[in-house]
Design a protein around this motif. Structure first.
Motif, PDB file in Angstrom:
ATOM      1  N   UNK A 115       0.845  -1.195   0.000  1.00  0.00           N
ATOM      2  CA  UNK A 115       0.000   0.000   0.000  1.00  0.00           C
ATOM      3  C   UNK A 115       0.881   1.246   0.000  1.00  0.00           C
ATOM      4  N   UNK A 116       0.354   2.359  -0.517  1.00  0.00           N
ATOM      5  CA  UNK A 116       1.091   3.618  -0.486  1.00  0.00           C
ATOM      6  C   UNK A 116       1.205   4.139   0.948  1.00  0.00           C
ATOM      7  N   UNK A 117       0.092   4.013   1.699  1.00  0.00           N
ATOM      8  CA  UNK A 117       0.073   4.458   3.098  1.00  0.00           C
ATOM      9  C   UNK A 117      -0.537   3.358   3.954  1.00  0.00           C
ATOM     10  N   UNK A 118       0.144   2.998   5.028  1.00  0.00           N
ATOM     11  CA  UNK A 118      -0.380   2.026   5.975  1.00  0.00           C
ATOM     12  C   UNK A 118      -0.800   2.718   7.252  1.00  0.00           C
ATOM     13  N   UNK A 119      -1.796   2.166   7.937  1.00  0.00           N
ATOM     14  CA  UNK A 119      -2.308   2.757   9.173  1.00  0.00           C
ATOM     15  C   UNK A 119      -1.928   1.871  10.352  1.00  0.00           C
ATOM     16  N   UNK A 120      -1.263   2.458  11.319  1.00  0.00           N
ATOM     17  CA  UNK A 120      -0.884   1.738  12.542  1.00  0.00           C
ATOM     18  C   UNK A 120      -1.883   2.103  13.620  1.00  0.00           C
ATOM     19  N   UNK A 121      -2.659   1.122  14.069  1.00  0.00           N
ATOM     20  CA  UNK A 121      -3.715   1.375  15.048  1.00  0.00           C
ATOM     21  C   UNK A 121      -3.428   0.742  16.411  1.00  0.00           C
ATOM     22  N   UNK A 122      -2.579  -0.261  16.456  1.00  0.00           N
ATOM     23  CA  UNK A 122      -2.294  -0.945  17.714  1.00  0.00           C
ATOM     24  C   UNK A 122      -1.122  -0.290  18.430  1.00  0.00           C
ATOM     25  N   UNK A 123      -1.246  -0.075  19.755  1.00  0.00           N
ATOM     26  CA  UNK A 123      -0.161   0.544  20.522  1.00  0.00           C
ATOM     27  C   UNK A 123       1.158  -0.208  20.388  1.00  0.00           C
ATOM     28  N   UNK A 124       1.088  -1.540  20.398  1.00  0.00           N
ATOM     29  CA  UNK A 124       2.305  -2.330  20.269  1.00  0.00           C
ATOM     30  C   UNK A 124       3.007  -2.101  18.953  1.00  0.00           C
ATOM     31  N   UNK A 125       2.230  -2.030  17.877  1.00  0.00           N
ATOM     32  CA  UNK A 125       2.807  -1.790  16.555  1.00  0.00           C
ATOM     33  C   UNK A 125       3.413  -0.390  16.472  1.00  0.00           C
ATOM     34  N   UNK A 126       2.757   0.577  17.107  1.00  0.00           N
ATOM     35  CA  UNK A 126       3.279   1.951  17.118  1.00  0.00           C
ATOM     36  C   UNK A 126       4.618   2.002  17.850  1.00  0.00           C
ATOM     37  N   UNK A 183       9.420  -7.465   2.751  1.00  0.00           N
ATOM     38  CA  UNK A 183       9.123  -6.133   2.244  1.00  0.00           C
ATOM     39  C   UNK A 183       8.118  -5.478   3.183  1.00  0.00           C
ATOM     40  N   UNK A 184       8.189  -4.157   3.319  1.00  0.00           N
ATOM     41  CA  UNK A 184       7.223  -3.438   4.148  1.00  0.00           C
ATOM     42  C   UNK A 184       5.820  -3.588   3.551  1.00  0.00           C
ATOM     43  N   UNK A 185       4.817  -3.610   4.400  1.00  0.00           N
ATOM     44  CA  UNK A 185       3.441  -3.734   3.913  1.00  0.00           C
ATOM     45  C   UNK A 185       2.931  -2.427   3.316  1.00  0.00           C
ATOM     46  N   UNK A 186       3.662  -1.325   3.561  1.00  0.00           N
ATOM     47  CA  UNK A 186       3.280  -0.024   2.991  1.00  0.00           C
ATOM     48  C   UNK A 186       4.534   0.803   2.762  1.00  0.00           C
ATOM     49  N   UNK A 187       4.463   1.723   1.815  1.00  0.00           N
ATOM     50  CA  UNK A 187       5.604   2.591   1.522  1.00  0.00           C
ATOM     51  C   UNK A 187       5.803   3.640   2.607  1.00  0.00           C
ATOM     52  N   UNK A 188       4.735   3.970   3.317  1.00  0.00           N
ATOM     53  CA  UNK A 188       4.804   4.925   4.426  1.00  0.00           C
ATOM     54  C   UNK A 188       3.717   4.563   5.426  1.00  0.00           C
ATOM     55  N   UNK A 189       3.840   5.088   6.636  1.00  0.00           N
ATOM     56  CA  UNK A 189       2.893   4.725   7.686  1.00  0.00           C
ATOM     57  C   UNK A 189       2.404   5.960   8.436  1.00  0.00           C
ATOM     58  N   UNK A 190       1.164   5.871   8.896  1.00  0.00           N
ATOM     59  CA  UNK A 190       0.564   6.891   9.749  1.00  0.00           C
ATOM     60  C   UNK A 190       0.118   6.215  11.036  1.00  0.00           C
ATOM     61  N   UNK A 191       0.478   6.797  12.169  1.00  0.00           N
ATOM     62  CA  UNK A 191       0.025   6.254  13.452  1.00  0.00           C
ATOM     63  C   UNK A 191      -1.308   6.893  13.809  1.00  0.00           C
ATOM     64  N   UNK A 192      -2.331   6.092  13.899  1.00  0.00           N
ATOM     65  CA  UNK A 192      -3.673   6.581  14.209  1.00  0.00           C
ATOM     66  C   UNK A 192      -3.779   6.955  15.685  1.00  0.00           C
ATOM     67  N   UNK A 193      -4.586   7.972  16.014  1.00  0.00           N
ATOM     68  CA  UNK A 193      -4.844   8.292  17.414  1.00  0.00           C
ATOM     69  C   UNK A 193      -5.441   7.119  18.183  1.00  0.00           C
ATOM     70  N   UNK A 194      -5.958   6.124  17.457  1.00  0.00           N
ATOM     71  CA  UNK A 194      -6.476   4.927  18.106  1.00  0.00           C
ATOM     72  C   UNK A 194      -5.392   4.249  18.935  1.00  0.00           C
ATOM     73  N   UNK A 195      -4.141   4.381  18.508  1.00  0.00           N
ATOM     74  CA  UNK A 195      -3.035   3.781  19.244  1.00  0.00           C
ATOM     75  C   UNK A 195      -2.825   4.450  20.595  1.00  0.00           C
ATOM     76  N   UNK A 196      -3.337   5.677  20.738  1.00  0.00           N
ATOM     77  CA  UNK A 196      -3.265   6.405  22.013  1.00  0.00           C
ATOM     78  C   UNK A 196      -4.676   6.786  22.440  1.00  0.00           C
ATOM     79  N   UNK A 197      -5.543   5.797  22.454  1.00  0.00           N
ATOM     80  CA  UNK A 197      -6.974   6.045  22.674  1.00  0.00           C
ATOM     81  C   UNK A 197      -7.259   6.828  23.951  1.00  0.00           C
TER      82      UNK A 197
END
Length: 222
Positions: free
Chosen positions: A2-13, A78-92
């Motif tokens: 994917x062009x952009x991946x979303x990180x939603x889990x605190x552990x992944x962040x 290979x990375x699952x995305x070319x770039x990543x965004x950390x969602x506020x869900x990770x810091x709910x």
């Protein structure tokens, strides 16, 4: 990928924010093995392999192929995305809530709205990816140069009126099978890092956010 991946889990962040792993993620835009990455970053292959297994466990990298070299099987990732965004869900627990202190002229409220946008669109993207379906979205991005603060205020008012008219024309509360869509319009000064003192000027300028919601305040998120 994917062009952009979303990180939603605190552990992944937490994993992605580690400097070494963040560098490995950047390199893994192209497929690599632990051996080839070790040569680039200057770490032992075993150390790199440990980091890769951690990234893979959190879904940030994926297996591309396995190569047999003598008695050893080399895994290419290979990375699952070319770039990543950390969602506020990770810091709910500390995620910003635009409903807490709405203020159209507050840059911090604009930031809270932007955080909610990342959260909601990220959730939609994650769900759509699992279902193998696209997400129906639309966005505009551009720049307008105002001669004065008065012109900026007038532009914001005219924009508010125009968007409100469109919402009034197309919003149908009684539409059977319809779906709510969130509409956000924002204006903020552009950053000009190449110009001396521009950061200070941008920080002190007034941000304007115009948010037009349908008549019903609740908006479906999925």
């Amino acid at each position: 990928m994917f062009e952009v991946g979303v990180i939603e889990e605190p552990g992944a962040a937490e994993v992605a924010l580690d400097p070494i792993r963040a560098r490995l993620l950047a390199l893994l835009v192209e497929p690599h093995s632990a051996t080839s990455l070790a040569a680039i970053v200057g770490l032992p292959r075993q150390k790199v392999n440990y980091h890769l297994k951690t990234l893979e466990a959190h879904g940030l990298v994926e297996l591309v192929e396995e190569r047999r070299k003598g008695n050893v099987t080399e895994r290419v990732l290979r990375a699952t995305a070319a770039s990543f965004v950390i969602s506020p869900t990770a810091l709910a627990a500390v995620a910003p809530d635009p409903a807490r202190s709405p203020d159209k002229l507050s840059a911090r409220w604009l930031l809270a709205i932007a955080a909610r946008l990342v959260k909601e669109v990220g959730t939609l993207i994650t769900g759509a990816a699992r279902a193998g379906k696209p997400v129906a979205t639309f966005a505009l991005d551009g720049t307008v140069r105002f001669a004065s603060a008065a012109d900026r205020a007038a532009f914001a008012q005219e924009l508010t009126t125009a968007v409100a008219a469109l919402v009034s024309r197309y919003h149908d509360e009684r539409a059977e099978g319809g779906r709510d869509h969130r509409v956000i319009v924002a204006i903020h000064p552009s950053l000009r890092p190449d110009a001396p003192g521009s950061m200070d000027a941008a920080a002190t300028a007034t941000d304007i956010d115009v948010q037009i919601e349908p008549h019903r305040p609740e908006t479906k998120e999925s």
